[in-house]
Design a protein around this motif. Sequence first.
Motif, PDB file in Angstrom:
ATOM      1  N   MET A  43       0.831  -1.190   0.000  1.00 35.26           N
ATOM      2  CA  MET A  43       0.000   0.000   0.000  1.00 35.26           C
ATOM      3  C   MET A  43       0.879   1.258   0.000  1.00 35.26           C
ATOM      4  N   THR A  44       0.381   2.355  -0.628  1.00 35.86           N
ATOM      5  CA  THR A  44       1.092   3.620  -0.627  1.00 35.86           C
ATOM      6  C   THR A  44       1.112   4.199   0.771  1.00 35.86           C
ATOM      7  N   GLN A  45       2.249   4.774   1.165  1.00 36.02           N
ATOM      8  CA  GLN A  45       2.384   5.328   2.498  1.00 36.02           C
ATOM      9  C   GLN A  45       1.409   6.482   2.699  1.00 36.02           C
ATOM     10  N   THR A  46       0.765   6.506   3.876  1.00 37.12           N
ATOM     11  CA  THR A  46      -0.197   7.551   4.171  1.00 37.12           C
ATOM     12  C   THR A  46       0.489   8.849   4.541  1.00 37.12           C
ATOM     13  N   THR A  47       1.840   8.870   4.569  1.00 33.27           N
ATOM     14  CA  THR A  47       2.549  10.112   4.841  1.00 33.27           C
ATOM     15  C   THR A  47       2.541  11.028   3.627  1.00 33.27           C
ATOM     16  N   GLN A  48       2.025  10.550   2.501  1.00 33.58           N
ATOM     17  CA  GLN A  48       1.888  11.405   1.337  1.00 33.58           C
ATOM     18  C   GLN A  48       0.915  12.540   1.620  1.00 33.58           C
ATOM     19  N   THR A  49       1.164  13.678   1.003  1.00 34.44           N
ATOM     20  CA  THR A  49       0.223  14.790   1.105  1.00 34.44           C
ATOM     21  C   THR A  49      -1.018  14.475   0.285  1.00 34.44           C
ATOM     22  N   SER A  59      -1.120  10.316  -7.521  1.00 33.91           N
ATOM     23  CA  SER A  59      -0.971   8.867  -7.680  1.00 33.91           C
ATOM     24  C   SER A  59      -2.240   8.244  -8.250  1.00 33.91           C
ATOM     25  N   LEU A  60      -3.380   8.665  -7.717  1.00 30.99           N
ATOM     26  CA  LEU A  60      -4.649   8.137  -8.198  1.00 30.99           C
ATOM     27  C   LEU A  60      -4.925   8.578  -9.637  1.00 30.99           C
ATOM     28  N   LEU A  61      -4.552   9.821  -9.953  1.00 27.03           N
ATOM     29  CA  LEU A  61      -4.772  10.314 -11.307  1.00 27.03           C
ATOM     30  C   LEU A  61      -3.936   9.534 -12.317  1.00 27.03           C
ATOM     31  N   SER A  69      -3.016   1.843  -7.924  1.00 23.08           N
ATOM     32  CA  SER A  69      -2.099   2.802  -7.313  1.00 23.08           C
ATOM     33  C   SER A  69      -1.507   2.303  -6.007  1.00 23.08           C
ATOM     34  N   GLY A  70      -2.215   1.388  -5.350  1.00 16.41           N
ATOM     35  CA  GLY A  70      -1.761   0.923  -4.051  1.00 16.41           C
ATOM     36  C   GLY A  70      -2.175   1.834  -2.908  1.00 16.41           C
ATOM     37  N   VAL A  71      -2.944   2.884  -3.210  1.00 16.95           N
ATOM     38  CA  VAL A  71      -3.446   3.772  -2.160  1.00 16.95           C
ATOM     39  C   VAL A  71      -4.517   3.032  -1.367  1.00 16.95           C
ATOM     40  N   ALA A  78      -7.999   6.919  -0.112  1.00 16.76           N
ATOM     41  CA  ALA A  78      -8.465   7.398  -1.414  1.00 16.76           C
ATOM     42  C   ALA A  78      -9.843   8.029  -1.304  1.00 16.76           C
ATOM     43  N   ARG A  79     -10.733   7.365  -0.571  1.00 14.41           N
ATOM     44  CA  ARG A  79     -12.092   7.880  -0.445  1.00 14.41           C
ATOM     45  C   ARG A  79     -12.126   9.122   0.437  1.00 14.41           C
ATOM     46  N   GLY A  80     -11.238   9.199   1.409  1.00 13.01           N
ATOM     47  CA  GLY A  80     -11.190  10.382   2.262  1.00 13.01           C
ATOM     48  C   GLY A  80     -10.726  11.616   1.508  1.00 13.01           C
ATOM     49  N   ILE A  81      -9.777  11.433   0.597  1.00 12.55           N
ATOM     50  CA  ILE A  81      -9.239  12.560  -0.159  1.00 12.55           C
ATOM     51  C   ILE A  81     -10.090  12.854  -1.395  1.00 12.55           C
ATOM     52  N   CYS A  82     -10.706  11.818  -1.949  1.00 12.27           N
ATOM     53  CA  CYS A  82     -11.588  11.988  -3.118  1.00 12.27           C
ATOM     54  C   CYS A  82     -12.961  11.412  -2.784  1.00 12.27           C
ATOM     55  N   PRO A  83     -13.735  12.104  -1.954  1.00 11.27           N
ATOM     56  CA  PRO A  83     -15.034  11.550  -1.534  1.00 11.27           C
ATOM     57  C   PRO A  83     -16.002  11.303  -2.688  1.00 11.27           C
TER      58      PRO A  83
END
Length: 235
Positions: A1-7, A14-16, A40-42, A47-52
Amino acid sequence: MTQTTQTPREVKDSLLAAIEPHVPFDGWTEAAFVAAVRDSGVAPAVARGICPRGAVDLAVHYHKKGDEEMLRRIRAADMGEMKFREKVAAAVRFRLEAVTDREMVRRGATLFALPNYAADGARAVWDTVDAIWTALGDSSDDINWYTKRATLGAVYSSTVLYWLGDDSPDYARTWAFLDRRIEGVMQFEKFKAQVNKNPLLKPLFAGPSWALSWVKAPTRVPEVDLPGSWSEPRN
């Protein structure tokens, strides 16, 4: 999984990148978004929190990234000897040339034509033309601030639709179409100037002009990555 420390911006990027191969086939849909999260591995929750709204939020992000590339090209271009209409045409052309896959825009046009997302589409176009006028040094702070953007928004939108169906070499017909639209706008601006100088016609517009003089451009607030802002209290 992608690290959640990403902004949040990095997660969207990453998702795009992951959704781009799916959009030409599935559109900006929930199915494409689910595939992007998987590829993406997010983490799905992140993913849903940042792109609801899922793919819709990524479509908006895709448009904003296109605006950023357009501004980069404007800053890098030598426009010193250009007429102003040529600068505007160049900016619109830079925006379209920033697109790497025309099908992404075609699918986006379909998405933002839906009633639920029409406001997002209108805001995206407005942000694009506002970025163009600001980059070209527009300093208007009255009703002209709005009319310039509304007019260019119509030119930009019609040019995009023409470009989506253009199969001419290097989009030659699109650039000719763009030049004609901008020339039409310039002719209208000349007409307005002539009316203002005409002693017979000017009084007819005195009332509306006085009312419109009270319309002011929105105050520019610097963008900051903070949840709120603070200003000095008044005495």
